[in-house]
Motif scaffolding. Structure first.
Motif, PDB file in Angstrom:
ATOM      1  N   VAL A  20       1.115  -1.754  -0.233  1.00  3.25           N
ATOM      2  CA  VAL A  20      -0.074   0.404  -0.054  1.00  3.25           C
ATOM      3  C   VAL A  20       0.492   1.042  -0.055  1.00  3.25           C
ATOM      4  O   VAL A  20       0.829   2.316  -0.586  1.00  3.25           O
ATOM      5  N   LEU A  21       1.707   1.090   1.075  1.00  2.00           N
ATOM      6  CA  LEU A  21       2.779   2.304   1.275  1.00  2.00           C
ATOM      7  C   LEU A  21       3.870   2.361  -0.336  1.00  2.00           C
ATOM      8  O   LEU A  21       3.985   4.208  -0.860  1.00  2.00           O
ATOM      9  N   ASP A  22       4.192   2.053  -1.474  1.00  5.74           N
ATOM     10  CA  ASP A  22       4.749   1.270  -2.236  1.00  5.74           C
ATOM     11  C   ASP A  22       3.765   1.922  -3.358  1.00  5.74           C
ATOM     12  O   ASP A  22       3.811   3.159  -4.209  1.00  5.74           O
ATOM     13  N   GLU A  23       2.308   1.610  -3.618  1.00  4.42           N
ATOM     14  CA  GLU A  23       1.428   2.076  -4.298  1.00  4.42           C
ATOM     15  C   GLU A  23       0.869   3.552  -4.019  1.00  4.42           C
ATOM     16  O   GLU A  23       0.571   4.458  -5.431  1.00  4.42           O
ATOM     17  N   LEU A  24       0.673   4.351  -2.721  1.00  4.64           N
ATOM     18  CA  LEU A  24       0.227   4.826  -2.525  1.00  4.64           C
ATOM     19  C   LEU A  24       1.694   6.639  -2.301  1.00  4.64           C
ATOM     20  O   LEU A  24       1.482   7.422  -2.419  1.00  4.64           O
ATOM     21  N   ARG A  25       2.317   6.218  -3.062  1.00  2.92           N
ATOM     22  CA  ARG A  25       4.080   6.737  -2.716  1.00  2.92           C
ATOM     23  C   ARG A  25       4.328   8.023  -1.550  1.00  2.92           C
ATOM     24  O   ARG A  25       4.477   8.438  -1.673  1.00  2.92           O
ATOM     25  N   VAL A  26       4.157   7.241  -0.407  1.00  2.00           N
ATOM     26  CA  VAL A  26       3.954   7.682   0.960  1.00  2.00           C
ATOM     27  C   VAL A  26       4.604   7.077   2.253  1.00  2.00           C
ATOM     28  O   VAL A  26       4.725   5.760   1.647  1.00  2.00           O
ATOM     29  N   PRO A  27       5.389   8.036   2.687  1.00  5.55           N
ATOM     30  CA  PRO A  27       5.967   7.459   3.864  1.00  5.55           C
ATOM     31  C   PRO A  27       5.297   6.750   5.466  1.00  5.55           C
ATOM     32  O   PRO A  27       4.209   7.094   5.136  1.00  5.55           O
ATOM     33  N   ARG A  28       6.000   5.523   6.088  1.00  7.96           N
ATOM     34  CA  ARG A  28       5.161   4.830   7.072  1.00  7.96           C
ATOM     35  C   ARG A  28       4.603   5.860   8.135  1.00  7.96           C
ATOM     36  O   ARG A  28       3.043   5.747   8.000  1.00  7.96           O
ATOM     37  N   SER A  29       5.458   7.076   8.251  1.00  7.76           N
ATOM     38  CA  SER A  29       4.566   8.403   8.689  1.00  7.76           C
ATOM     39  C   SER A  29       3.690   8.832   8.288  1.00  7.76           C
ATOM     40  O   SER A  29       2.692   8.752   9.070  1.00  7.76           O
TER      41      SER A  29
END
Length: 69
Positions: A20-29
């Motif tokens: 999900v993080l890869d797809e959204l291109r956002v960091p965990r934080s």
């Protein structure tokens, strides 16, 4: 010290948090800030603490956040 890559487990229509993080291109934080404020895609938490997102929930979330051109 470098972090070990997370193990990928086949989940069918469930996406791992890493996917999900890869797809959204956002960091965990960012994802967890969105989650804390109720703005993240709906998640499923397994008893071991792992988070997953249903493919359809992520697609719905993306459609809901799409802006008109």
């Amino acid at each position: 010290m470098t972090a070990l890559p997370q193990r990928t487990i086949p989940t069918g229509n469930l996406l791992t948090l890493t996917e999900v993080l890869d797809e959204l291109r956002v960091p965990r934080s960012t994802f967890f800030r969105w989650k804390a404020t109720g703005r993240a895609p709906r998640t499923i938490k397994y008893p071991n603490g792992s988070l997953y997102v249903r493919r359809r929930d992520l697609d719905t979330w993306l459609n809901d956040h799409e802006e008109a051109a």
